[in-house]
Write a protein that holds these residues in place. Structure first.
Motif, short mmCIF file in Angstrom:
data_model
loop_
_atom_site.label_atom_id
_atom_site.label_comp_id
_atom_site.label_asym_id
_atom_site.label_seq_id
_atom_site.Cartn_x
_atom_site.Cartn_y
_atom_site.Cartn_z
N THR A 31 -99.83 46.53 112.71
CA THR A 31 -100.58 47.79 112.72
C THR A 31 -100.12 48.84 111.70
O THR A 31 -100.27 50.03 111.94
CB THR A 31 -100.51 48.39 114.14
N ASN A 47 -95.28 49.60 120.81
CA ASN A 47 -95.26 49.60 122.27
C ASN A 47 -94.04 50.37 122.81
O ASN A 47 -92.92 50.16 122.32
CB ASN A 47 -95.23 48.15 122.77
N THR A 52 -87.49 48.59 119.47
CA THR A 52 -87.79 49.25 118.19
C THR A 52 -88.36 50.66 118.43
O THR A 52 -88.07 51.59 117.67
CB THR A 52 -88.79 48.40 117.38
N LYS A 82 -89.24 37.97 120.67
CA LYS A 82 -87.93 38.20 121.28
C LYS A 82 -87.60 39.68 121.15
O LYS A 82 -88.08 40.33 120.22
CB LYS A 82 -86.85 37.39 120.54
N SER A 83 -86.75 40.17 122.06
CA SER A 83 -86.34 41.57 121.95
C SER A 83 -84.92 41.65 121.41
O SER A 83 -84.07 40.81 121.75
CB SER A 83 -86.42 42.28 123.29
N GLY A 84 -84.68 42.67 120.64
CA GLY A 84 -83.34 42.94 120.12
C GLY A 84 -82.36 43.25 121.25
O GLY A 84 -81.16 43.34 121.04
N LYS A 89 -81.87 39.70 115.84
CA LYS A 89 -82.96 39.00 115.16
C LYS A 89 -82.72 38.83 113.66
O LYS A 89 -83.37 38.03 113.02
CB LYS A 89 -84.27 39.76 115.40
N THR A 161 -97.66 42.73 124.16
CA THR A 161 -97.15 44.04 123.74
C THR A 161 -97.80 44.54 122.46
O THR A 161 -97.68 45.71 122.12
CB THR A 161 -95.63 43.94 123.49
#
Ligand SMILES: Cc1cc2nc3c(=O)[nH]c(=O)nc-3n(C[C@H](O)[C@H](O)[C@H](O)COP(=O)(O)O)c2cc1C
Length: 168
Positions: A31, A47, A52, A82-84, A89, A161
């Motif tokens: 986006t 999100n 982030t 995946k989330s930090g 990452k 998300t």
């Protein structure tokens, strides 16, 4: 209302980087848009549950590394599913910190934009961060990855998300 018409909107693909203190994080996003040229201003929609989001809110800075068309799915999926909060990452990828200290991915990316947030717009599940450019650099020549190419050719998917998520 035929929400399938939303599929016809075109996007690119980016890794959004940000920081909180000494910590860095990044996520995939489609986006990013340029919203004005003098001065150059971009925006990204993130999100509220994403790490982030927390990092951009805290530091007021973000980067957008522009993913190349020949980038492996692993890069987009690794940063996008995946989330930090669970993994680092950036491990395994060449990256650097920009002027603001926010990270940019150098592998499989054509260049990057780096911005300082000048305004945030609350849009319910997401926040639109609007940022004035402080740096922009080209990394290599090539075709940028588009969201359509990612879905149609690479057969990639998008998690809930993402603002552009559609139920199949
Ligand atoms: C192709 C693709 C596009 C995405 N676009 C967005 C986006 O524009 N905004 C967003 O908030 N999440 C988007 N996501 C989802 C985030 O990348 C994902 O929620 C990520 O795990 C968040 O990581 P974090 O918790 O480390 O910040 C996208 C994911 C993919 C795979």
């Amino acid at each position: 209302m035929d929400t399938k018409v939303l599929y016809l909107i075109s996007y690119g693909l980016y890794i959004i980087g940000s920081k909180k203190g000494d910590e860095i994080n990044g996520q995939t996003a489609n986006t990013v848009i340029q919203v004005s040229s003098e001065p150059p201003i971009i925006s990204v929609c993130i999100n509220k549950n994403n790490l982030t989001h927390e990092f951009i809110k805290d530091s007021g800075v973000f980067t957008a590394s522009i993913v190349a068309q020949d980038a492996p799915l692993k890069l987009i999926g690794g940063f996008g599913f995946k989330s930090g909060r669970e993994v680092n990452k950036f491990e395994g990828y060449k990256y650097k910190k920009g002027e603001t200290g926010a990270p940019v991915v150098l592998d499989h990316c054509l260049g990057y934009l780096e911005a300082k947030v000048i305004k945030s717009v609350d849009v319910g599940t997401h926040t639109i961060f609007i940022g004035e450019l402080v740096a922009a650099e080209s990394i290599k020549e090539g075709e940028p990855m588009t969201y359509a190419y990612y879905h149609l050719v690479k057969r990639g998917t998008t998690p809930k998300t993402a603002p552009s998520y559609h139920k199949e």
